[in-house]
Write a protein that holds these residues in place. Structure first.
Motif, mmCIF file in Angstrom:
data_model
loop_
_atom_site.group_PDB
_atom_site.id
_atom_site.type_symbol
_atom_site.label_atom_id
_atom_site.label_comp_id
_atom_site.label_asym_id
_atom_site.label_seq_id
_atom_site.Cartn_x
_atom_site.Cartn_y
_atom_site.Cartn_z
ATOM 1 N N GLY A 18 44.007 29.711 37.753
ATOM 2 C CA GLY A 18 43.112 30.852 38.000
ATOM 3 C C GLY A 18 43.741 31.818 38.981
ATOM 4 O O GLY A 18 43.774 33.033 38.756
ATOM 5 N N GLU A 19 44.229 31.280 40.067
ATOM 6 C CA GLU A 19 44.838 32.119 41.094
ATOM 7 C C GLU A 19 46.064 32.844 40.532
ATOM 8 O O GLU A 19 46.292 34.020 40.809
ATOM 9 C CB GLU A 19 45.238 31.248 42.292
ATOM 10 N N PHE A 20 46.810 32.118 39.711
ATOM 11 C CA PHE A 20 48.000 32.746 39.122
ATOM 12 C C PHE A 20 47.593 33.919 38.225
ATOM 13 O O PHE A 20 48.156 35.012 38.297
ATOM 14 C CB PHE A 20 48.811 31.732 38.306
ATOM 15 N N LEU A 21 46.608 33.668 37.376
ATOM 16 C CA LEU A 21 46.172 34.725 36.461
ATOM 17 C C LEU A 21 45.652 35.947 37.232
ATOM 18 O O LEU A 21 45.889 37.081 36.831
ATOM 19 C CB LEU A 21 45.092 34.194 35.518
ATOM 20 N N ALA A 22 44.958 35.676 38.320
ATOM 21 C CA ALA A 22 44.452 36.785 39.137
ATOM 22 C C ALA A 22 45.614 37.627 39.649
ATOM 23 O O ALA A 22 45.576 38.858 39.612
ATOM 24 C CB ALA A 22 43.632 36.256 40.309
ATOM 25 N N HIS A 23 46.669 36.950 40.105
ATOM 26 C CA HIS A 23 47.828 37.678 40.606
ATOM 27 C C HIS A 23 48.503 38.464 39.484
ATOM 28 O O HIS A 23 48.848 39.644 39.655
ATOM 29 C CB HIS A 23 48.819 36.733 41.278
ATOM 30 N N ALA A 24 48.700 37.805 38.371
ATOM 31 C CA ALA A 24 49.389 38.457 37.258
ATOM 32 C C ALA A 24 48.588 39.661 36.778
ATOM 33 O O ALA A 24 49.132 40.747 36.539
ATOM 34 C CB ALA A 24 49.599 37.455 36.126
ATOM 35 N N HIS A 25 47.280 39.460 36.694
ATOM 36 C CA HIS A 25 46.410 40.540 36.237
ATOM 37 C C HIS A 25 46.465 41.729 37.204
ATOM 38 O O HIS A 25 46.633 42.877 36.800
ATOM 39 C CB HIS A 25 44.976 40.029 36.100
ATOM 40 N N ALA A 26 46.323 41.422 38.486
ATOM 41 C CA ALA A 26 46.309 42.487 39.486
ATOM 42 C C ALA A 26 47.637 43.227 39.506
ATOM 43 O O ALA A 26 47.682 44.457 39.636
ATOM 44 C CB ALA A 26 46.008 41.904 40.864
ATOM 45 N N LEU A 27 48.726 42.481 39.361
ATOM 46 C CA LEU A 27 50.055 43.088 39.394
ATOM 47 C C LEU A 27 50.194 44.122 38.274
ATOM 48 O O LEU A 27 50.616 45.258 38.502
ATOM 49 C CB LEU A 27 51.094 41.970 39.257
ATOM 50 N N GLU A 28 49.779 43.747 37.085
ATOM 51 C CA GLU A 28 49.906 44.676 35.963
ATOM 52 C C GLU A 28 48.887 45.823 36.080
ATOM 53 O O GLU A 28 49.191 46.972 35.778
ATOM 54 C CB GLU A 28 49.689 43.934 34.621
ATOM 55 N N ALA A 29 47.701 45.470 36.531
ATOM 56 C CA ALA A 29 46.656 46.493 36.624
ATOM 57 C C ALA A 29 47.028 47.552 37.659
ATOM 58 O O ALA A 29 46.856 48.753 37.436
ATOM 59 C CB ALA A 29 45.319 45.856 36.985
ATOM 60 N N GLU A 30 47.563 47.095 38.793
ATOM 61 C CA GLU A 30 47.983 48.059 39.822
ATOM 62 C C GLU A 30 49.084 48.955 39.292
ATOM 63 O O GLU A 30 49.102 50.156 39.548
ATOM 64 C CB GLU A 30 48.475 47.326 41.075
ATOM 65 N N GLY A 44 42.397 33.423 28.187
ATOM 66 C CA GLY A 44 41.388 32.853 27.293
ATOM 67 C C GLY A 44 40.085 32.681 28.025
ATOM 68 O O GLY A 44 39.539 33.641 28.582
ATOM 69 N N ASP A 45 39.589 31.459 28.064
ATOM 70 C CA ASP A 45 38.307 31.189 28.713
ATOM 71 C C ASP A 45 38.449 30.883 30.202
ATOM 72 O O ASP A 45 37.448 30.728 30.898
ATOM 73 C CB ASP A 45 37.597 30.014 28.031
ATOM 74 N N THR A 46 39.695 30.766 30.662
ATOM 75 C CA THR A 46 39.884 30.464 32.094
ATOM 76 C C THR A 46 39.339 31.630 32.921
ATOM 77 O O THR A 46 39.767 32.760 32.743
ATOM 78 C CB THR A 46 41.391 30.311 32.430
ATOM 79 N N PRO A 47 38.370 31.347 33.803
ATOM 80 C CA PRO A 47 37.846 32.454 34.598
ATOM 81 C C PRO A 47 38.901 32.956 35.598
ATOM 82 O O PRO A 47 39.599 32.144 36.208
ATOM 83 C CB PRO A 47 36.640 31.859 35.329
ATOM 84 N N ILE A 48 39.016 34.285 35.679
ATOM 85 C CA ILE A 48 39.942 34.865 36.659
ATOM 86 C C ILE A 48 39.137 35.165 37.927
ATOM 87 O O ILE A 48 38.185 35.938 37.877
ATOM 88 C CB ILE A 48 40.591 36.151 36.116
ATOM 89 N N PRO A 49 39.478 34.515 39.022
ATOM 90 C CA PRO A 49 38.689 34.733 40.245
ATOM 91 C C PRO A 49 38.958 36.121 40.826
ATOM 92 O O PRO A 49 39.983 36.727 40.538
ATOM 93 C CB PRO A 49 39.204 33.653 41.188
ATOM 94 N N HIS A 50 38.012 36.571 41.642
ATOM 95 C CA HIS A 50 38.246 37.842 42.351
ATOM 96 C C HIS A 50 38.919 37.565 43.685
ATOM 97 O O HIS A 50 38.493 36.701 44.448
ATOM 98 C CB HIS A 50 36.932 38.579 42.609
#
Lengths: 581, 279, 172
Positions: free
Chosen positions: C10-22, C65-71
């Protein structure tokens, strides 16, 4: 020798003294007592530059009719001492019937303008008399003497003394009563002054109020609940009255660090949806003009009360003049339509200030109220002002329907666009002093500028000001055209001339900007003579009239600067004899 | 970690941005400050309509229109009284004031001191680039005395102003310094500043790439404050007087109560007031 | 360089998501800035880069997928120096910048991103994180190659590319 003279309706007197002699307090008691007796009255004050202990004079005019002007002459002058009394010479017209009472044995002798004048004299040694009474004070002796001379009922004076001294306790009241009693007793030895008849019948429905208090009350009646201001003479009393009053009605007053801050705070509060006001005098208004321009451009309603004093610069802070007119009309940067209104009496300070809140809120633009020191700092017994329905009614915006966009500066027929109150979802906008398009986005384009200029102008030009644009009175084909505190003396002059060949009428403009051109042209129709009366040196009002309407070629102009008041007799002479060339 | 359970904010930072495109020069630090502000709002879960961004005149003062919050772009130097009026009249609003070193410290210097003193619950963000940008590069109160420019050739010769020291002396309740190059760190400072009651002052070093290209080195000059924030005013004074101007972080947190007179609670009617005048 | 320690998907996905989103958001902002300053060529380039980053966000969301991405609050990400590694340095932007400069900026950002993911892959104890992170690092390296190719079309301009004969405009 104290005989009542002829049947008089008004009596004017001065109570002067120095070094903390309490003449202003005594003057206030006298006004309150007169009110209790059923009289009307007006009290102004004059003083030296000292913060404490200076020479001071309470100038009162008491009457069985409402008082609208300072008198042409004084019936009675009582001086507790003569120190620096010359200061007041210009302000106190005397004649052979004036009675002057003072201490002939005092170290500082009676000034020449009194001794060499035509007046009748009486001698009271206030100091020695007061020393003979435990806790006695010269001002209370004088009060008793005045009361007896002018026919003020004893019980009225007694009640006013008790009210005023209630906090000081029974001993103080008793001492003052004893002083007044001694004063009454010695009055019989003085030359007689006219006596005012004690009115019969209903005395209810009267108020004792100053113009500054009246302006503050008018603002609250109109819905003002936020005030930010910086103290300045002669406007401070508005603020001091409003501060606790606002707290009681759920509003707030903030003391700002300067006038730049106070006007900006007021604009901020109003932007937040709370009707707002600031009060100041000329020097403060000068500092505020940039931000008033901001309120025009960003279309934020705000009321600015300018209690005018003698100018330019620091000028004469404690004296009246109408010389901020040009600044109120013209000082804003750019083409900046705004409202300028002026109360024409102490009583009207309530109405005009209340109306100004209504105008500012309805048109979302600043309204400047031009009061002056003569109205603001004078205290008067007046008929209770009528209850007027004018209240702040701002057209606000609601969340737009899905797919629709809120436009803060939408172009409308009236020019007024719904103003979103912060907190309304879907209506967030940035108010801006930069020119903008209907959305509020900054724009330097010609089209946006012209559209917004037109829109803002339309708001004030097309508004229906109704009958309130002016007060009109009298009859005749001579018209006296005036405004503000000059109205009182004009009205009294007209009264005196009513029914004579010199009968005239008055147009007193309450609405100054936008110039009520049509109404004024109609009001002047058929006038054979037009006399413009104002209290400036340069003729600011005349200049403004000439810029906006066609005045007859031979218009006459009575134009004198402060600090002396314009008196009814000046106007009467003018109407009778014409303007001296 | 607790992050898994943390709820995402109601609004993303982008939700606080308007569709109006900034006029700032590309490379300007103010873009990043706008990002810090919107990130802070998002993390605080504020509804855009309950936030007002107030400003005066200057590059940084253009910020209100770039947000989708309520805003007021006022006149030069007067953003603080404008904002104080709004906050006192509407205590329910979150009010952020955006200013620059000219607007805030020169023409608005008096209001700065009195805003600190008055302690209305405002967050005052001054984007400091030590230059007037909108008028093409003149010295501001924080400009180095030897910085050459057309208006004061050879430099102004005047010692720069120390805004944080003055804020402390004047009574600010929260004092911090950030750097535009650290958008996330600055967002955190702003969140704390907004949450802290009373007047919060945040100086943000925000380089002007157009008139002060020399300020690009600031990214190497800034450093985290070596010690934690203090609530002890003497220590804060020493720290602020002796720092190099590049010390970032929360430097002082006071505990003065915010100025907020009650509003909207009537205990009397207008008729009651009138009664006092009736005879 | 400090060790990067992400051991939770979850933490990894949050980082990856934020990195691309930024990165996506920043390129979009830069594109807008260039439009305002009438630099259409670079504006288009930044739009393209924003679009590419936008696709990456989609990819990460697919992987989640279904893994929740934490804030995670912006300042609590485990970025080196506090900023997302793929964020370009704002201060390097210039209104007269050429595609060469834009691609250089982007290249540096991609290099930091590749390094970020590689370090997670090297350090993590979580197998899922390791495999995903290695995959992301590889992807970033692909971008680097591709950007280098692209850059060949735009050689470094000669000195004076930022010369503006006109003075700055007076605004307020």
């Amino acid at each position: 020798m104290n005989q009542p003279t002829d049947n008089t309706t008004s009596i004017s007197l001065v109570l002067a003294g120095s070094g903390g002699s309490g003449v202003i307090t005594a003057g206030n008691m006298l006004l309150a007592a007169a009110a209790k007796a059923g009289w009307y009255g007006l009290m102004t004050r004059s003083a030296g530059p000292q913060i404490r202990g200076g020479e001071a004079a309470a100038l009162l005019r008491l009457s069985s009719e409402p008082v609208s002007a300072q008198p042409d002459r004084y019936d009675l002058i009582i001086a507790l001492d003569w120190l620096n009394f010359e200061r007041f010479a210009d302000e106190i017209p005397l004649d052979k019937d004036t009675v002057i009472i003072g201490d002939a044995s005092a170290a500082k002798k009676t000034p020449a303008f009194v001794t060499e004048g035509p007046a009748r004299r009486g001698d009271i040694d206030f100091k020695s008399m007061s020393k003979a009474i435990p806790g006695g004070r010269p001002n209370m002796i004088a009060l008793g003497t005045i009361g007896a001379l002018i026919g003020l009922p004893e019980d009225a004076l007694d009640a006013a003394l008790s009210d005023a001294l209630a906090k000081r306790g029974e001993d103080a009241i008793a001492a003052s009563r004893a002083g007044a009693e001694a004063g009454r007793a010695i009055a019989a030895e003085m030359p007689a002054t006219p006596k005012l008849p004690t009115p019969e019948g209903e005395k209810a429905g009267r108020w004792l109020i100053s113009g500054n208090e009246a302006a503050g009350l008018g603002a609250i009646r109109g819905g003002v609940r936020f005030v930010a201001a910086y103290p300045i003479t002669p406007a401070t009393e508005i603020l001091e009255w409003m501060s606790p009053a606002l707290t009681k009605v759920g509003g707030v007053l903030v003391q700002a660090e300067d006038e730049l801050a106070s006007i900006n705070m007021a604009i901020g509060g109003s932007y937040g949806g709370v009707p707002a006001l600031t009060a100041t005098s000329g020097p403060g208004l000068a500092l505020m003009t940039e931000a008033i321009g901001l309120a025009v451009a960003s279309e934020v309603p705000v009321v600015i009360v300018d209690v005018m004093r003698g100018g330019p610069s620091t000028g004469i802070p404690t004296k009246s003049e109408q010389s901020d007119l040009n600044m109120a009309l013209y000082a804003l940067p750019g083409d900046a339509p705004h409202i300028v209104v002026a109360p024409n009496s102490i009583r009207d300070c309530v109405f005009t200030t209340q109306w100004s809140v209504h105008l500012a809120e309805a048109m979302q633009t600043p309204a400047i109220v031009l009061s002056d020191q003569a109205l603001g700092q004078a205290k008067s017994v007046i008929a209770a002002p009528a209850d007027i329905a004018f209240f702040a009614q701002r057209e606000t915006a609601t969340t737009p329907a899905e797919g629709e966009e809120y436009q803060r500066y939408a172009v409308t027929a009236s020019g007024v666009s719904p103003m979103a109150v912060p907190g309304t979802p879907g209506c967030a906008y940035t108010a801006d002093g930069l020119e903008h398009n209907p959305r509020g986005t900054p724009s330097g384009g010609a089209k946006d500028h012209h559209i917004q200029l037109d829109k803002r102008q339309r708001k004030t030009d097309d508004f229906d000001y109704g009958q309130h644009w002016a007060d009109q009175a009298g009859e005749g084909d001579t018209v006296v055209l005036t405004w503000g505190s000059c109205t009182g003396p004009v009205l009294e002059a007209l009264d005196n001339l009513a029914g004579t060949e010199q009968s005239a009428r008055m147009v007193s403009m309450r609405l100054l900007m936008p110039a009520p051109k049509e109404q004024l042209a109609n009001a002047l129709e058929g006038a054979k003579r037009v006399i413009v009366v104002e209290q400036t040196h340069s003729g600011q009002f005349m200049g403004y009239l000439r810029a906006n309407i066609d005045l007859p070629k031979n218009v006459e102009h009575h134009c004198t600067p402060g600090p002396l008041p314009i008196r009814p007799g000046d106007i009467e002479t003018l109407i009778k004899e014409g303007t001296p060339s | 970690m607790t992050a898994e359970t943390a709820l995402a904010p109601k609004h993303s930072p982008r939700d606080y941005k308007s569709d109006i495109k900034p006029v700032w020069c590309p490379g300007c630090g103010d873009y990043s400050v706008l990002g810090s502000i919107t990130k802070a709002f998002s993390e605080l879960n504020l509804d855009p309509e309950n936030v007002a961004v107030i400003s005066g005149i200057g590059c940084s003062s253009r910020i209100p229109a770039y947000t989708d919050c309520y805003g007021f772009h006022g006149v030069h130097g007067r953003s603080l009284p404008l904002a104080a009026g709004l906050k006192v009249a509407r205590p329910d609003m979150t009010v952020l004031v955006a200013s620059g070193d000219g607007d805030g410290f020169s023409i608005g210097g008096n209001h700065f001191m009195h805003a600190c003193r008055r302690n209305v619950d405002l967050t005052y963000v001054v984007m400091d680039n030590r230059v007037y940008g909108m008028t093409k590069g003149q010295a501001s109160p924080t400009t180095e005395p030897d910085w050459d420019n057309a208006l004061t050739p050879g430099g102004s010769g005047i010692s720069p102003f120390r805004p944080l020291v003055i804020a402390l002396a004047a009574g600010a309740n929260f004092i911090a310094r950030g750097f535009s190059g650290d958008q996330n760190g600055t967002a955190k400072l702003l969140k704390e500043a907004i949450e802290h009651p009373g007047f919060s002052f945040v100086q943000i070093l925000s380089p002007c790439v157009t008139f002060r290209p020399d300020q690009k080195t600031w990214k190497d000059d800034v450093h985290d404050a070596a010690v934690d924030p203090t609530d002890e005013i003497g220590r804060a004074a020493r720290r602020l007087m002796t720092d190099d101007g590049f010390n970032t972080g929360v430097l002082y947190k006071g505990e003065r109560e915010a100025f907020q007179p009650p509003i909207g609670e009537a205990t009397a009617t207008v008729a009651d007031l009138e009664g006092k005048f009736a005879l | 360089m400090s060790t990067l320690d992400i051991n939770n998907i979850g933490e990894f996905l949050a980082h990856a998501h934020a990195l691309e989103a930024e990165a996506a958001s920043q390129y979009a902002d830069l594109a807008e800035q260039m439009e305002v300053h009438n630099n259409t060529e670079v504006a288009e380039l930044f739009h393209k880069l924003a679009e590419i980053e936008g696709k990456h966000i989609g990819k990460i969301d697919d992987k989640a997928g279904d893994t929740p991405i934490p804030h995670i609050p912006p300042w609590e990400y485990k970025w080196e120096g506090g900023q997302s590694p793929e964020a370009v340095v704002d201060m390097d932007a210039h209104y007269m910048m050429t595609p060469h400069h834009a691609l250089r900026m982007s290249l540096k950002a991609e290099e930091r991103a590749a390094d970020f993911f590689q370090r997670i892959a090297d350090n993590t104890t979580d197998e899922e994180v390791r495999s995903l992170s290695a995959e992301m690092a590889e992807e970033e390296r692909d971008h680097i190659k591709w950007l280098n190719e692209w850059l060949k079309k735009y050689p470094e301009p000669e000195n004076g590319w930022d010369e503006d004969m006109d003075p700055p405009m007076l605004q307020e």
